[in-house]
Motif scaffolding. Structure first.
Motif, PDB file in Angstrom:
ATOM      1  N   PRO A 158       0.304  -1.920  -3.846  1.00  0.00           N
ATOM      2  CA  PRO A 158      -0.075  -0.508  -3.730  1.00  0.00           C
ATOM      3  C   PRO A 158       0.551   0.318  -4.846  1.00  0.00           C
ATOM      4  O   PRO A 158       1.449  -0.140  -5.563  1.00  0.00           O
ATOM      5  CB  PRO A 158       0.487  -0.116  -2.361  1.00  0.00           C
ATOM      6  N   THR A 213      -1.664  12.149   6.227  1.00  0.00           N
ATOM      7  CA  THR A 213      -1.451  10.912   5.486  1.00  0.00           C
ATOM      8  C   THR A 213      -0.048  10.359   5.724  1.00  0.00           C
ATOM      9  O   THR A 213       0.861  11.073   6.161  1.00  0.00           O
ATOM     10  CB  THR A 213      -1.647  11.147   3.976  1.00  0.00           C
ATOM     11  N   THR A 214       0.105   9.088   5.405  1.00  0.00           N
ATOM     12  CA  THR A 214       1.394   8.403   5.513  1.00  0.00           C
ATOM     13  C   THR A 214       1.597   7.543   4.265  1.00  0.00           C
ATOM     14  O   THR A 214       0.690   7.363   3.460  1.00  0.00           O
ATOM     15  CB  THR A 214       1.439   7.513   6.760  1.00  0.00           C
ATOM     16  N   ASN A 215       2.810   7.001   4.152  1.00  0.00           N
ATOM     17  CA  ASN A 215       3.139   6.081   3.048  1.00  0.00           C
ATOM     18  C   ASN A 215       2.893   6.712   1.678  1.00  0.00           C
ATOM     19  O   ASN A 215       2.370   6.065   0.769  1.00  0.00           O
ATOM     20  CB  ASN A 215       2.357   4.766   3.175  1.00  0.00           C
ATOM     21  N   GLU A 216       3.281   7.974   1.525  1.00  0.00           N
ATOM     22  CA  GLU A 216       3.082   8.650   0.247  1.00  0.00           C
ATOM     23  C   GLU A 216       3.977   8.037  -0.831  1.00  0.00           C
ATOM     24  O   GLU A 216       5.109   7.631  -0.572  1.00  0.00           O
ATOM     25  CB  GLU A 216       3.397  10.145   0.368  1.00  0.00           C
ATOM     26  N   SER A 217       3.437   7.949  -2.027  1.00  0.00           N
ATOM     27  CA  SER A 217       4.217   7.472  -3.168  1.00  0.00           C
ATOM     28  C   SER A 217       3.890   8.337  -4.377  1.00  0.00           C
ATOM     29  O   SER A 217       2.803   8.910  -4.478  1.00  0.00           O
ATOM     30  CB  SER A 217       3.906   6.006  -3.481  1.00  0.00           C
ATOM     31  N   ALA A 246      -1.521   7.796  -0.965  1.00  0.00           N
ATOM     32  CA  ALA A 246      -1.188   7.835   0.452  1.00  0.00           C
ATOM     33  C   ALA A 246      -2.249   7.097   1.252  1.00  0.00           C
ATOM     34  O   ALA A 246      -3.361   6.839   0.762  1.00  0.00           O
ATOM     35  CB  ALA A 246      -1.072   9.281   0.941  1.00  0.00           C
ATOM     36  N   ASP A 247      -1.904   6.756   2.483  1.00  0.00           N
ATOM     37  CA  ASP A 247      -2.850   6.159   3.426  1.00  0.00           C
ATOM     38  C   ASP A 247      -3.316   7.225   4.410  1.00  0.00           C
ATOM     39  O   ASP A 247      -2.561   8.140   4.768  1.00  0.00           O
ATOM     40  CB  ASP A 247      -2.201   5.017   4.214  1.00  0.00           C
TER      41      ASP A 247
END
Length: 313
Positions: A293, A31-35, A18-19
């Motif tokens: 990423p 956090t954002t953009n979790e993968s 995450a970011d």
């Protein structure tokens, strides 16, 4: 189609990335953009092998609800795999990108303790799965003996398979010291892992190259590829040593770059490429992984373009 490459991962993981705007103590970090990616050394190698057009099967130990999630992610990725059940819960690793500082933080749990029957089931599976090459990759979880990879190499040798190893510490030393296992085709330590294997610092000019060449000439391993981070990597074979600088690429994440390197190098070797050419493909894939990423997501077109950038050897 390339020969089938079997990977084995005793300590797989669900990789969560995450970011974050900034990483600070005490404060809640949103956090954002979790993968979510299926991870662990051998799993990463198999995913990259498949992305580059190779035929592979990932053998993993998995347990608990996180083990089910791992299997689900592997299925979603369309990756052929065989999961051996264990009582413990598969670990979850966390990577956080600090956007303000441009830094990456990685949190990697030790993993569940294995019972004797569980790691023995993995060795039994190796004796029954068809493959031309076997890649043992990643750390050993608690409960697995340091000699596990040595036993795996012995099984592969007895079946006429080429064995590749990417681990460190006592398991790497035990595999290289094992009698009767036959030479290991390739090992891929980092600089620090290789220095620990040799048992002394290798900071003097030429010391790294000299030690790697001496190791392959002892006969226990065919090829030694030492990754050096931003300094590139080197390859030692009996004929000599090749050192290549790192490719300059925009860096979005480093998780799985070494596994991507290994996957591309092994795939090239299975296709009959010379070791130096295979090494160059490994360099290209490792750099391509850094450009993306998540865990080990090099794009095939990026790997091809970066290999062309390296040029003839």
């Amino acid at each position: 189609m390339a020969p089938r490459i079997l990977t084995i991962t005793l300590n797989p993981t669900v990789d969560v990335a995450a970011d974050a705007p900034a990483v600070q103590p005490v404060r809640k970090i949103r956090t954002t953009n979790e993968s979510f990616d299926p991870g662990g050394g051998g799993v990463n190698v198999s995913r990259v092998l498949q992305a580059l057009g190779g035929e592979t099967l990932a053998l993993v130990l998995a347990g608990g609800v996180t083990g089910h999630l791992l299997a689900e992610l592997l299925t979603e990725a369309g990756l052929p795999h065989r999961a051996i059940p264990i009582h413990g819960r598969t670990r979850m690793s966390h990577t956080v990108h600090d956007l303000a500082a441009g830094l990456e933080y990685r949190f990697v749990p030790e993993g569940p303790a294995l019972e004797a029957g569980e790691w023995q089931a993995a060795l039994a599976a190796l004796e029954n799965e068809a493959a031309d090459w076997v890649v043992g990759s990643g750390s050993l979880p608690p409960g697995a003996p340091a000699e596990f990879y040595a036993r795996a190499a012995r099984i592969a040798a007895g079946r006429g398979q080429r064995f590749v190893l990417d681990t460190s510490g006592a398991p790497l030393r035990a595999a290289l010291d094992a009698g009767g296992a036959g030479p290991i085709a390739l090992i891929k330590p980092s600089r620090g892992e290789f220095a620990a294997l040799i048992g002394r610092p290798l900071e003097a000019p030429g010391a790294l190259e000299e030690a790697a060449l001496a190791l392959v000439r002892q006969g226990g391993v065919g090829l030694v590829a030492v990754t050096l981070g931003h300094e590139g990597a080197l390859l030692a074979e009996t004929a000599g040593v090749l050192r290549l600088p790192a490719l300059e690429v925009p860096a979005l994440g480093a998780v799985g770059a070494g596994d991507s390197f290994l996957a591309a190098m092994v795939l090239a070797l299975t296709r009959g490429e010379a070791p130096r050419e295979a090494f160059a493909w490994g360099m290209a894939a490792g750099a391509a992984a850094v450009m993306r990423p998540g865990t080990a997501h090099p794009r095939r077109e990026d790997v091809v373009a970066l290999r062309q950038r390296i040029g003839p050897l």
